[in-house]
Design a protein around this motif. Structure first.
Motif, PDB file in Angstrom:
ATOM      1  N   GLN A   3       0.819  -1.208   0.000  1.00  0.00           N
ATOM      2  CA  GLN A   3       0.000   0.000   0.000  1.00  0.00           C
ATOM      3  C   GLN A   3       0.852   1.257   0.000  1.00  0.00           C
ATOM      4  OE1 GLN A   3      -3.338  -0.066   2.668  1.00  0.00           O
ATOM      5  NE2 GLN A   3      -3.275   2.149   2.993  1.00  0.00           N
ATOM      6  N   GLY A   4       2.000   1.207   0.631  1.00  0.00           N
ATOM      7  CA  GLY A   4       2.841   2.387   0.713  1.00  0.00           C
ATOM      8  C   GLY A   4       2.212   3.455   1.586  1.00  0.00           C
ATOM      9  N   PRO A   5       2.528   4.722   1.366  1.00  0.00           N
ATOM     10  CA  PRO A   5       2.011   5.796   2.220  1.00  0.00           C
ATOM     11  C   PRO A   5       0.600   6.252   1.868  1.00  0.00           C
ATOM     12  CG  PRO A   5       3.493   6.706   0.581  1.00  0.00           C
ATOM     13  CD  PRO A   5       3.543   5.215   0.401  1.00  0.00           C
ATOM     14  N   ARG A   6      -0.015   5.643   0.864  1.00  0.00           N
ATOM     15  CA  ARG A   6      -1.378   6.028   0.490  1.00  0.00           C
ATOM     16  C   ARG A   6      -2.373   5.655   1.603  1.00  0.00           C
ATOM     17  NH1 ARG A   6      -2.746   7.396  -4.848  1.00  0.00           N
ATOM     18  NH2 ARG A   6      -0.885   8.157  -5.897  1.00  0.00           N
ATOM     19  N   ARG A   7      -3.491   6.356   1.655  1.00  0.00           N
ATOM     20  CA  ARG A   7      -4.532   6.050   2.642  1.00  0.00           C
ATOM     21  C   ARG A   7      -5.278   4.772   2.285  1.00  0.00           C
ATOM     22  NH1 ARG A   7      -8.709   9.094   2.925  1.00  0.00           N
ATOM     23  NH2 ARG A   7      -8.472  10.033   0.865  1.00  0.00           N
ATOM     24  N   HIS A   8      -5.334   4.465   0.989  1.00  0.00           N
ATOM     25  CA  HIS A   8      -6.096   3.301   0.539  1.00  0.00           C
ATOM     26  C   HIS A   8      -5.243   2.442  -0.395  1.00  0.00           C
ATOM     27  CE1 HIS A   8      -9.945   4.920   2.037  1.00  0.00           C
ATOM     28  NE2 HIS A   8      -9.463   6.095   1.658  1.00  0.00           N
ATOM     29  N   GLN A   9      -5.478   1.142  -0.356  1.00  0.00           N
ATOM     30  CA  GLN A   9      -4.858   0.244  -1.321  1.00  0.00           C
ATOM     31  C   GLN A   9      -5.752   0.218  -2.556  1.00  0.00           C
ATOM     32  OE1 GLN A   9      -2.918  -1.130  -3.341  1.00  0.00           O
ATOM     33  NE2 GLN A   9      -1.883  -2.601  -1.992  1.00  0.00           N
ATOM     34  N   ALA A  10      -5.321   0.884  -3.607  1.00  0.00           N
ATOM     35  CA  ALA A  10      -6.139   0.979  -4.817  1.00  0.00           C
ATOM     36  C   ALA A  10      -5.600   0.133  -5.955  1.00  0.00           C
ATOM     37  CB  ALA A  10      -6.257   2.440  -5.256  1.00  0.00           C
ATOM     38  N   ASP A  11      -4.582  -0.688  -5.696  1.00  0.00           N
ATOM     39  CA  ASP A  11      -4.105  -1.664  -6.687  1.00  0.00           C
ATOM     40  C   ASP A  11      -4.840  -2.987  -6.478  1.00  0.00           C
ATOM     41  OD1 ASP A  11      -2.279   0.095  -7.710  1.00  0.00           O
ATOM     42  OD2 ASP A  11      -0.500  -0.991  -7.056  1.00  0.00           O
ATOM     43  N   ALA A  12      -4.903  -3.775  -7.529  1.00  0.00           N
ATOM     44  CA  ALA A  12      -5.495  -5.108  -7.431  1.00  0.00           C
ATOM     45  C   ALA A  12      -4.830  -6.023  -8.449  1.00  0.00           C
ATOM     46  CB  ALA A  12      -7.002  -5.056  -7.683  1.00  0.00           C
ATOM     47  N   ALA A  20      -5.625 -16.677 -17.311  1.00  0.00           N
ATOM     48  CA  ALA A  20      -5.590 -15.242 -17.527  1.00  0.00           C
ATOM     49  C   ALA A  20      -5.162 -14.570 -16.228  1.00  0.00           C
ATOM     50  CB  ALA A  20      -6.960 -14.720 -17.957  1.00  0.00           C
ATOM     51  N   VAL A  21      -4.374 -13.502 -16.354  1.00  0.00           N
ATOM     52  CA  VAL A  21      -3.899 -12.760 -15.185  1.00  0.00           C
ATOM     53  C   VAL A  21      -4.052 -11.278 -15.460  1.00  0.00           C
ATOM     54  CG1 VAL A  21      -2.254 -14.567 -14.555  1.00  0.00           C
ATOM     55  CG2 VAL A  21      -1.505 -12.683 -16.018  1.00  0.00           C
ATOM     56  N   ALA A  22      -4.161 -10.476 -14.395  1.00  0.00           N
ATOM     57  CA  ALA A  22      -4.338  -9.042 -14.574  1.00  0.00           C
ATOM     58  C   ALA A  22      -3.819  -8.274 -13.383  1.00  0.00           C
ATOM     59  CB  ALA A  22      -5.816  -8.702 -14.800  1.00  0.00           C
ATOM     60  N   VAL A  23      -3.401  -7.053 -13.649  1.00  0.00           N
ATOM     61  CA  VAL A  23      -3.099  -6.058 -12.619  1.00  0.00           C
ATOM     62  C   VAL A  23      -3.911  -4.819 -12.955  1.00  0.00           C
ATOM     63  CG1 VAL A  23      -1.345  -4.435 -11.780  1.00  0.00           C
ATOM     64  CG2 VAL A  23      -0.812  -6.870 -11.949  1.00  0.00           C
ATOM     65  N   ALA A  24      -4.557  -4.241 -11.952  1.00  0.00           N
ATOM     66  CA  ALA A  24      -5.334  -3.019 -12.132  1.00  0.00           C
ATOM     67  C   ALA A  24      -4.915  -1.998 -11.084  1.00  0.00           C
ATOM     68  CB  ALA A  24      -6.831  -3.304 -12.037  1.00  0.00           C
ATOM     69  N   ASP A  25      -4.995  -0.740 -11.450  1.00  0.00           N
ATOM     70  CA  ASP A  25      -4.589   0.356 -10.573  1.00  0.00           C
ATOM     71  C   ASP A  25      -5.715   1.384 -10.543  1.00  0.00           C
ATOM     72  OD1 ASP A  25      -3.427   2.463  -9.254  1.00  0.00           O
ATOM     73  OD2 ASP A  25      -1.726   2.695 -10.605  1.00  0.00           O
ATOM     74  N   GLY A  26      -6.375   1.491  -9.394  1.00  0.00           N
ATOM     75  CA  GLY A  26      -7.470   2.439  -9.265  1.00  0.00           C
ATOM     76  C   GLY A  26      -7.008   3.874  -9.399  1.00  0.00           C
ATOM     77  N   VAL A  27      -7.834   4.703 -10.011  1.00  0.00           N
ATOM     78  CA  VAL A  27      -7.502   6.106 -10.223  1.00  0.00           C
ATOM     79  C   VAL A  27      -7.823   6.883  -8.943  1.00  0.00           C
ATOM     80  CG1 VAL A  27      -7.992   8.175 -11.559  1.00  0.00           C
ATOM     81  CG2 VAL A  27      -7.926   5.939 -12.686  1.00  0.00           C
ATOM     82  N   GLY A  28      -6.781   7.440  -8.325  1.00  0.00           N
ATOM     83  CA  GLY A  28      -6.964   8.204  -7.109  1.00  0.00           C
ATOM     84  C   GLY A  28      -6.680   7.380  -5.866  1.00  0.00           C
ATOM     85  N   ASP A  29      -6.817   8.033  -4.727  1.00  0.00           N
ATOM     86  CA  ASP A  29      -6.548   7.405  -3.435  1.00  0.00           C
ATOM     87  C   ASP A  29      -7.839   7.386  -2.638  1.00  0.00           C
ATOM     88  OD1 ASP A  29      -5.419   6.377  -1.149  1.00  0.00           O
ATOM     89  OD2 ASP A  29      -4.332   8.206  -0.600  1.00  0.00           O
ATOM     90  N   SER A  30      -8.702   6.405  -2.943  1.00  0.00           N
ATOM     91  CA  SER A  30     -10.011   6.347  -2.304  1.00  0.00           C
ATOM     92  C   SER A  30     -10.482   4.898  -2.237  1.00  0.00           C
ATOM     93  CB  SER A  30     -11.037   7.171  -3.093  1.00  0.00           C
ATOM     94  OG  SER A  30     -11.273   6.584  -4.370  1.00  0.00           O
ATOM     95  N   ALA A  82     -13.327   3.937  -3.312  1.00  0.00           N
ATOM     96  CA  ALA A  82     -13.975   3.669  -4.598  1.00  0.00           C
ATOM     97  C   ALA A  82     -12.954   3.244  -5.644  1.00  0.00           C
ATOM     98  CB  ALA A  82     -14.729   4.907  -5.075  1.00  0.00           C
ATOM     99  N   ALA A  83     -11.772   3.859  -5.630  1.00  0.00           N
ATOM    100  CA  ALA A  83     -10.724   3.492  -6.582  1.00  0.00           C
ATOM    101  C   ALA A  83     -10.277   2.055  -6.362  1.00  0.00           C
ATOM    102  CB  ALA A  83      -9.538   4.444  -6.441  1.00  0.00           C
ATOM    103  N   PRO A 110     -18.294   4.206  -8.168  1.00  0.00           N
ATOM    104  CA  PRO A 110     -17.955   5.457  -8.848  1.00  0.00           C
ATOM    105  C   PRO A 110     -16.464   5.624  -9.130  1.00  0.00           C
ATOM    106  CG  PRO A 110     -18.274   5.856  -6.518  1.00  0.00           C
ATOM    107  CD  PRO A 110     -18.585   4.404  -6.736  1.00  0.00           C
ATOM    108  N   GLY A 111     -15.723   4.532  -9.103  1.00  0.00           N
ATOM    109  CA  GLY A 111     -14.285   4.611  -9.328  1.00  0.00           C
ATOM    110  C   GLY A 111     -13.887   4.280 -10.754  1.00  0.00           C
TER     111      GLY A 111
END
Length: 241
Positions: free
Chosen positions: A23-32, A44-54, A56-57, A97-98
């Motif tokens: 997660q690092g210093p972000r308030r939310h873990q927005a990677d998956a 099949a494999v995937a990495v996704a990165d939510g837009v923003g630090d929320s 919802a992301a 809404p992310g």
């Protein structure tokens, strides 16, 4: 103190695909990250990165990664899978809404001997053949678009997406076909913006299981002081079945 590396689920040492995340210093873990093997055996494999630090992301990233691997393994088309994830985000926008960037890889199978990749945004796929680390994707960012026109963008524009899962049009989804990538490395921008290519190559060259390599890459991002979530997913040649 740096946050610990967070493998989302335990994996066997010999598993052909594994990921690690921080997660690092972000308030939310927005990677998956997600993996899915169809009844046919195709992975099949995937990495996704939510837009923003929320929150919802993060939820959008998890939804995109999970939906994309399932559709990709079923349809044999990771580009179609990303467009299906786009439709899912659009239709559920009131509940989710992310938005997210994502990269999907589909292993050989079903009579198709090649690896297929699709991406939107700035998650990346790289291949390691034992000697060279090669980037297989091209970022969808404002900075990348300006560089393509011969301009010199402000560094802040490296983080501004020109296309994402929620906004994606069919012609914007990046696609690639690879005959034999060796070992695949999928990463969020928290990795590739903080760890230089030679350091990533050195981490892959140390060998080990998919899980140990993924943890090593994420550890490099932490050591480099990454200010973003950092996620790495490694897929070995054995994934093709």
């Amino acid at each position: 103190m740096a946050a610990p590396i967070e493998p989302p689920v335990p994996v066997a040492d010999d598993a052909p695909a594994a990921w690690a995340s921080r997660q690092g210093p972000r308030r939310h873990q927005a990677d998956a990250a997600a993996t899915h093997r169809a009844p046919s055996g195709r992975l099949a494999v995937a990495v996704a990165d939510g837009v923003g630090d929320s929150e919802a992301a993060g939820f959008a990233a998890r939804l995109v990664a999970d939906h994309a691997v399932r559709v990709s393994a079923l349809e044999g088309r990771p580009d179609v899978a990303l467009l299906a994830a786009h439709e899912l985000l659009v239709r559920t926008h009131d509940l989710v809404p992310g938005d997210a960037a994502a990269v999907v890889a589909l292993a050989p199978g079903g009579g198709d001997p090649r690896w297929r990749l699709a991406w939107i945004g700035d998650c990346r796929a790289l291949s390691w053949d034992g000697r060279t680390l090669r980037t297989l994707t091209a970022d969808h960012t404002v900075a990348a678009a300006l560089r393509a026109q011969g301009l010199h963008p402000h560094p802040r524009l490296e983080h501004v997406l020109s296309a994402s899962v929620h906004t994606a049009r069919p012609q914007e989804v990046g696609v690639a076909v690879v005959d034999d990538p060796g070992t695949l490395l999928l990463v969020s921008d928290g990795v590739h913006r903080s760890v230089a290519g030679p350091a990533l190559a050195a981490a892959m060259a140390q060998g080990g299981s998919a899980a140990s390599r993924a943890e090593r890459v994420v550890g490099l991002a932490a050591a480099a002081g990454a200010r973003d979530n950092a996620t790495a997913l490694v897929v070995t040649a054995a994934a093709g079945g």
